[in-house]
Scaffold this motif. Sequence first.
Motif, PDB file in Angstrom:
ATOM      1  N   PRO A   1      -0.681  22.260  -6.734  1.00  0.00           N
ATOM      2  CA  PRO A   1      -1.222  20.884  -7.522  1.00  0.00           C
ATOM      3  C   PRO A   1      -1.282  19.928  -6.432  1.00  0.00           C
ATOM      4  O   PRO A   1      -1.486  18.724  -6.915  1.00  0.00           O
ATOM      5  N   ILE A   2      -1.306  20.419  -5.078  1.00  0.00           N
ATOM      6  CA  ILE A   2      -1.351  19.218  -4.142  1.00  0.00           C
ATOM      7  C   ILE A   2      -2.633  18.248  -4.240  1.00  0.00           C
ATOM      8  O   ILE A   2      -2.840  17.341  -3.989  1.00  0.00           O
TER       9      ILE A   2
ATOM     10  N   PHE B   1      -4.439  17.736  -6.670  1.00  0.00           N
ATOM     11  CA  PHE B   1      -4.401  16.651  -7.796  1.00  0.00           C
ATOM     12  C   PHE B   1      -3.280  15.407  -7.179  1.00  0.00           C
ATOM     13  O   PHE B   1      -3.633  14.301  -7.448  1.00  0.00           O
ATOM     14  N   VAL B   2      -2.217  15.875  -6.866  1.00  0.00           N
ATOM     15  CA  VAL B   2      -1.365  14.859  -6.381  1.00  0.00           C
ATOM     16  C   VAL B   2      -2.017  13.673  -5.225  1.00  0.00           C
ATOM     17  O   VAL B   2      -1.885  12.635  -5.448  1.00  0.00           O
ATOM     18  N   LYS B   3      -2.781  14.409  -4.399  1.00  0.00           N
ATOM     19  CA  LYS B   3      -3.384  13.259  -3.217  1.00  0.00           C
ATOM     20  C   LYS B   3      -4.605  12.680  -3.990  1.00  0.00           C
ATOM     21  O   LYS B   3      -4.561  11.482  -3.711  1.00  0.00           O
TER      22      LYS B   3
ATOM     23  N   SER C   1       5.974  15.989  -4.931  1.00  0.00           N
ATOM     24  CA  SER C   1       4.459  16.262  -5.752  1.00  0.00           C
ATOM     25  C   SER C   1       4.936  16.263  -7.230  1.00  0.00           C
ATOM     26  O   SER C   1       4.113  15.849  -8.123  1.00  0.00           O
TER      27      SER C   1
ATOM     28  N   GLU D   1      -5.664  11.351 -17.150  1.00  0.00           N
ATOM     29  CA  GLU D   1      -4.656   9.836 -16.585  1.00  0.00           C
ATOM     30  C   GLU D   1      -5.808   8.720 -16.900  1.00  0.00           C
ATOM     31  O   GLU D   1      -5.427   7.784 -16.476  1.00  0.00           O
TER      32      GLU D   1
ATOM     33  N   ILE E   1       5.416  12.728  -8.540  1.00  0.00           N
ATOM     34  CA  ILE E   1       4.048  11.926  -8.474  1.00  0.00           C
ATOM     35  C   ILE E   1       3.039  12.460  -9.617  1.00  0.00           C
ATOM     36  O   ILE E   1       2.324  11.634 -10.231  1.00  0.00           O
ATOM     37  N   ILE E   2       3.059  13.693  -9.839  1.00  0.00           N
ATOM     38  CA  ILE E   2       2.267  14.038 -11.038  1.00  0.00           C
ATOM     39  C   ILE E   2       2.580  13.566 -12.421  1.00  0.00           C
ATOM     40  O   ILE E   2       1.486  13.075 -12.988  1.00  0.00           O
TER      41      ILE E   2
ATOM     42  N   ILE F   1       4.505  13.902   0.286  1.00  0.00           N
ATOM     43  CA  ILE F   1       3.366  14.267  -0.863  1.00  0.00           C
ATOM     44  C   ILE F   1       3.966  15.484  -1.360  1.00  0.00           C
ATOM     45  O   ILE F   1       3.903  15.705  -2.758  1.00  0.00           O
TER      46      ILE F   1
ATOM     47  N   MET G   1       1.011  -1.376  -0.037  1.00  0.00           N
ATOM     48  CA  MET G   1       0.048   0.046  -0.043  1.00  0.00           C
ATOM     49  C   MET G   1       0.890   1.189   0.040  1.00  0.00           C
ATOM     50  O   MET G   1       1.946   1.342   0.584  1.00  0.00           O
ATOM     51  N   LEU G   2       0.437   2.183  -0.928  1.00  0.00           N
ATOM     52  CA  LEU G   2       1.223   3.377  -0.761  1.00  0.00           C
ATOM     53  C   LEU G   2       1.083   4.295   0.437  1.00  0.00           C
ATOM     54  O   LEU G   2      -0.368   4.657   0.555  1.00  0.00           O
TER      55      LEU G   2
ATOM     56  N   GLU H   1      -4.691   5.514  -7.257  1.00  0.00           N
ATOM     57  CA  GLU H   1      -3.764   4.567  -7.231  1.00  0.00           C
ATOM     58  C   GLU H   1      -3.999   3.292  -6.229  1.00  0.00           C
ATOM     59  O   GLU H   1      -3.499   2.135  -6.468  1.00  0.00           O
ATOM     60  N   GLN H   2      -4.608   3.539  -5.097  1.00  0.00           N
ATOM     61  CA  GLN H   2      -4.904   2.790  -3.995  1.00  0.00           C
ATOM     62  C   GLN H   2      -6.232   1.690  -4.452  1.00  0.00           C
ATOM     63  O   GLN H   2      -6.368   0.828  -3.922  1.00  0.00           O
TER      64      GLN H   2
ATOM     65  N   LYS I   1      -4.744  11.654  -7.111  1.00  0.00           N
ATOM     66  CA  LYS I   1      -3.921  10.547  -7.897  1.00  0.00           C
ATOM     67  C   LYS I   1      -3.337   9.502  -6.927  1.00  0.00           C
ATOM     68  O   LYS I   1      -3.540   8.360  -7.221  1.00  0.00           O
ATOM     69  N   LEU I   2      -2.873   9.970  -5.973  1.00  0.00           N
ATOM     70  CA  LEU I   2      -2.146   8.839  -4.834  1.00  0.00           C
ATOM     71  C   LEU I   2      -3.391   8.119  -4.457  1.00  0.00           C
ATOM     72  O   LEU I   2      -3.309   6.754  -4.211  1.00  0.00           O
TER      73      LEU I   2
END
Lengths: 274, 78
Positions: free
Chosen positions: B18-19, B21-23, A13, B57, A16-17, A9, A1-2, B29-30, B25-26
């Motif tokens: 952009p956090i 979107f980053v969160k 970032s 994406e 990750i983008i 983060i 799990m990530l 992924e789960q 996206k993460l």
Amino acid sequence: MLSFTEEQIIRYSRHIILPEVGGEGQKKINEGKVLVIGTGGLGSPVAFYLAAAGVGTLGIIDDDVVDLSNLQRQILHSTKDIGRPKVESAEEKLKALNPDIDVVVYRERLTSRNMMEIISGYDVIVDGTDNFSTRFVTNDACVMAGKPFVHGGILKFSGQAMTIVPGEGPCFRCIFKEPPQQGSVPSCSQAGVLGVLAGTIGVIQATEVLKYLLGKGELLVGRLLTYDALAMKFREVQVKKNPSCPICGENPTITELVDYELPACSIQDNKPFK
Amino acid sequence: MAEFEVAATLDITPDVCPITFVKTKLKLEQLKEGEILEVLLNDGEPIQNVPRSVKGEGHKIVLVEKLDGKYRLLIQRG
């Protein structure tokens, strides 16, 4: 799990983008173990960017101390570090940049005796040495251990880089059979080097490492990339595996590691790494 | 309105681009392909950017609902 902390983060970032990286790719980088041989000209930008990228375990090996003449290109070290062991100065900068990573320090010279044991703990080995003996022995060891080896070299206004993935393409010895005769190739301290070359080539090496850890893109396998700073031109030389290569060929004649008796960097300035 | 089974919820109203979107996206992924992520986000930049990036994406926006000063987004993992 990530699972990333809030700080991770934000720190990662921009990685990750990227669709090619994402959280999964960043985890691969965070779990990566990379050994950088030398914390000089090439080793500085390689280690600096890999630390920034979050490579979880960064091994650095160098037995030299910081000299004033290093500072024109070895960007991990500062004027106040003159006389300090390079690995100690490097570790301080890398940890300051990214406290997230483990920096493993070896204040010694990499030779045939300690080579196998040291490289065994790493996924990728990076060439930041200025001497042919270490470069050839590392190549041989990486072929024997099946470890990828990212070669880089600079002199005057030229540089080159190539990635060796044992079993997938040529090794350093397929192209350069053995170290040049003593005195036939001048060293950086004899011939000079435009300091910025270390950055250009080192950053290409760091890019190769990240691509390898991510499993993305085309590595410089079987492709020797050469750079001429004066002409501002890159060239790619296609290189093939040599079936009679003494280390990775069909009938290898090198079956154990041997050091070469070569002065590292000229007669007056006998230093193992630059 | 069709009901969706939400697999996970994410509140990105405290975050900025952009956090945001980053969160998102993460979190996506789960999830498994086809599962739904519920995201709470602010008006303005987040609602303009997050759905577009998410679609880029390969995920699907199945619902955009305007709440009081913020939005509720349902994203199906692609």
